[in-house]
Design an enzyme around this catalytic site. Structure first.
Site, PDB file in Angstrom:
ATOM      1  N   ASP A 270      -0.161  -6.378  25.900  1.00  0.00           N
ATOM      2  CA  ASP A 270      -1.508  -5.793  25.904  1.00  0.00           C
ATOM      3  C   ASP A 270      -1.854  -5.307  27.305  1.00  0.00           C
ATOM      4  OD1 ASP A 270      -1.470  -6.704  23.348  1.00  0.00           O
ATOM      5  OD2 ASP A 270      -3.267  -7.962  23.505  1.00  0.00           O
ATOM      6  N   ALA A 271      -1.407  -6.075  28.323  1.00  0.00           N
ATOM      7  CA  ALA A 271      -1.728  -5.726  29.714  1.00  0.00           C
ATOM      8  C   ALA A 271      -1.105  -4.382  30.097  1.00  0.00           C
ATOM      9  CB  ALA A 271      -1.247  -6.814  30.654  1.00  0.00           C
TER      10      ALA A 271
ATOM     11  N   TYR B 208      -0.233  -1.999  27.984  1.00  0.00           N
ATOM     12  CA  TYR B 208      -0.954  -0.981  27.208  1.00  0.00           C
ATOM     13  C   TYR B 208      -2.254  -0.601  27.940  1.00  0.00           C
ATOM     14  CZ  TYR B 208      -3.190   1.276  23.168  1.00  0.00           C
ATOM     15  OH  TYR B 208      -3.805   2.169  22.332  1.00  0.00           O
TER      16      TYR B 208
ATOM     17  N   GLU C 153      -0.778  -2.016  -7.309  1.00  0.00           N
ATOM     18  CA  GLU C 153      -1.258  -2.156  -5.932  1.00  0.00           C
ATOM     19  C   GLU C 153      -2.416  -3.131  -5.885  1.00  0.00           C
ATOM     20  OE1 GLU C 153      -2.539   1.780  -4.773  1.00  0.00           O
ATOM     21  OE2 GLU C 153      -0.642   2.673  -5.429  1.00  0.00           O
TER      22      GLU C 153
ATOM     23  N   LYS D 197      -6.023  -4.201  -5.280  1.00  0.00           N
ATOM     24  CA  LYS D 197      -7.238  -3.390  -5.203  1.00  0.00           C
ATOM     25  C   LYS D 197      -8.065  -3.920  -4.037  1.00  0.00           C
ATOM     26  CE  LYS D 197     -10.908  -1.385  -8.031  1.00  0.00           C
ATOM     27  NZ  LYS D 197     -12.142  -1.815  -7.373  1.00  0.00           N
TER      28      LYS D 197
HETATM   29  S1  IVH Z   1      -6.978   4.630  -6.544  1.00  0.00           S
HETATM   30  C1  IVH Z   1      -8.464   8.108  -8.874  1.00  0.00           C
HETATM   31  N1  IVH Z   1      -5.994   2.521  -5.343  1.00  0.00           N
HETATM   32  O1  IVH Z   1     -11.318   1.242  -6.059  1.00  0.00           O
HETATM   33  C2  IVH Z   1      -7.969   6.824  -8.339  1.00  0.00           C
HETATM   34  N2  IVH Z   1      -8.358   2.719  -5.493  1.00  0.00           N
HETATM   35  O2  IVH Z   1     -13.061   2.106  -8.573  1.00  0.00           O
HETATM   36  C3  IVH Z   1      -8.953   6.277  -7.432  1.00  0.00           C
HETATM   37  N3  IVH Z   1      -9.594   0.901  -4.445  1.00  0.00           N
HETATM   38  O3  IVH Z   1     -13.229   3.975  -5.015  1.00  0.00           O
HETATM   39  C4  IVH Z   1      -8.626   5.189  -6.583  1.00  0.00           C
HETATM   40  N4  IVH Z   1      -7.842  -0.249  -3.731  1.00  0.00           N
HETATM   41  O4  IVH Z   1     -12.310   2.454  -3.209  1.00  0.00           O
HETATM   42  C5  IVH Z   1      -7.105   3.161  -5.726  1.00  0.00           C
HETATM   43  N5  IVH Z   1      -4.991   0.703  -4.290  1.00  0.00           N
HETATM   44  C6  IVH Z   1      -6.092   1.352  -4.663  1.00  0.00           C
HETATM   45  C7  IVH Z   1      -7.387   0.849  -4.387  1.00  0.00           C
HETATM   46  C8  IVH Z   1      -8.496   1.579  -4.826  1.00  0.00           C
HETATM   47  C9  IVH Z   1      -9.176  -0.195  -3.775  1.00  0.00           C
HETATM   48  C10 IVH Z   1     -11.012   1.260  -4.704  1.00  0.00           C
HETATM   49  C11 IVH Z   1     -11.390   2.627  -4.232  1.00  0.00           C
HETATM   50  C12 IVH Z   1     -12.062   3.320  -5.373  1.00  0.00           C
HETATM   51  C13 IVH Z   1     -12.321   2.193  -6.302  1.00  0.00           C
HETATM   52  C14 IVH Z   1     -12.197   2.722  -7.717  1.00  0.00           C
END
Ligand code: IVH
Length: 312
Positions: A32-33, A35, A113, A115
């Site tokens: 860090d230093a 950088y 993925e 969410k």
């Molecule tokens: S795809 C058309 N992937 O979920 C596809 N959304 O209700 C739209 N979100 O507004 C989103 N993780 O903020 C997607 N891996 C992910 C996500 C993700 C979080 C949120 C995003 C979106 C909401 C949809």
């Protein structure tokens, strides 16, 4: 003079590279230093030569002048929301519906993925440079938050590699991790400031700051999960898009599973639920997406949400 230009260019390049190693790859090469020393040198050179100002300079991550209000901007492709499933049967029904729409009995390849529980944003890159960032807003128009987004260490200001699309709009989720949230609230408590209720509120409050110098002090992070508009590069699947984004320097969630069947999505859902509490950030479920971009186009979307994706 050109010696100075070269020196500034070199420092900027090196700082961008170290920034990427630190924030995106989580694999720093220098202390860090060291950088900080390079950063101070660049700040001093830019101060002495204001004509070399560039919005893409790593020095610009500290924030810029405060705004009076946020401008708004239209998204070139609407930012839709997601349909929800609440039990395995809903997910199996989602898969059946897709196969019916496509007129096939073949197994569909999906991506699953985490969410992320944060805020959706769109970043627009023109010729490899971050030009505009906006919130989702109502999905049609969002607020311009470019200065705030620039402060996030894991957001590339300049894209990497040779295959850079002239126009690239990427979408992702801005969030604050659990540890960053605890530290932020500790600090606020010491300063007698009201505490944030949860990491999502903290991220929302930080992103909607008119003063980007305040945003710069907040531990915001980002994961990119999709592409909106792209010109000049042909992609065939969502998983390929994610790999491409990674190669350009974007941060992608390492827990994303690509090329799995709908039953493997359900298995993965249980696995992810099991480790939910040990993850360094909050999630509110999983998103399952049909991987093929051709399939995505063919099944399309309603006015609210795509038919090729579901949140579980
Ligand atoms: S795809 C058309 N992937 O979920 C596809 N959304 O209700 C739209 N979100 O507004 C989103 N993780 O903020 C997607 N891996 C992910 C996500 C993700 C979080 C949120 C995003 C979106 C909401 C949809």
């Amino acid at each position: 003079m050109s010696e100075i230009v070269e020196k500034v260019e070199k420092l900027r390049q090196e700082l961008h590279r170290h920034n990427h190693r630190y924030y995106v790859l989580d694999d720093p090469e220098i202390s860090d230093a060291e950088y900080d020393r390079m950063m101070q040198e660049l700040i001093a050179l830019e101060k002495a030569h204001p004509e070399l100002y560039s919005p893409d300079s790593p020095t610009q991550r500290v924030g810029s002048l405060p705004l009076d209000k946020f401008e708004t901007v239209g998204h070139s492709i609407p930012m839709l929301s997601l349909d929800n499933g609440f039990q395995d049967e809903d997910i199996l029904e989602f898969d059946r519906r897709i196969r019916k729409l496509l007129g096939t009995t073949d197994e569909i390849s999906y991506t699953a993925e985490p969410k992320m529980d944060g805020l959706a944003v769109e970043l627009v890159y023109e010729n490899g440079r971050l030009a505009l960032a906006s919130t989702r807003g109502d999905g049609i128009r969002g607020e311009v938050i470019t200065a705030n987004i620039r402060t996030i260490g894991s957001v590339p200001l300049i894209l990497h590699g040779q295959n850079i699309p002239p126009i690239l709009e990427v979408r992702g989720e801005v969030f604050i991790g659990k540890e960053g949230f605890e530290k932020l609230n500790e600090q606020r408590s010491k300063e007698d400031q009201p505490l944030f209720a949860n990491p999502r509120n903290a991220a929302a409050g930080s992103l909607r700051q008119l003063d980007s110098k305040i945003t710069a002090k907040r531990p915001l992070e980002i994961f990119l999960y999709g592409i909106g508009r792209i010109e000049g590069v042909q992609l065939v699947s969502h998983s390929e898009s994610l790999k491409f984004l990674q190669s350009l320097g974007f941060r992608i969630n390492p827990l994303i599973r690509a090329n799995i069947t709908i039953l493997q999505c359900l298995e993965y859902y249980r696995e992810l639920s099991g480790k939910r509490h040990s993850l360094p950030y909050e999630i509110d479920g999983m998103v399952i997406k049909a991987d093929s971009l051709e399939y995505q186009q063919r099944v399309g979307a309603t006015s609210r949400s795509p038919r090729w994706a579901i949140a579980y």
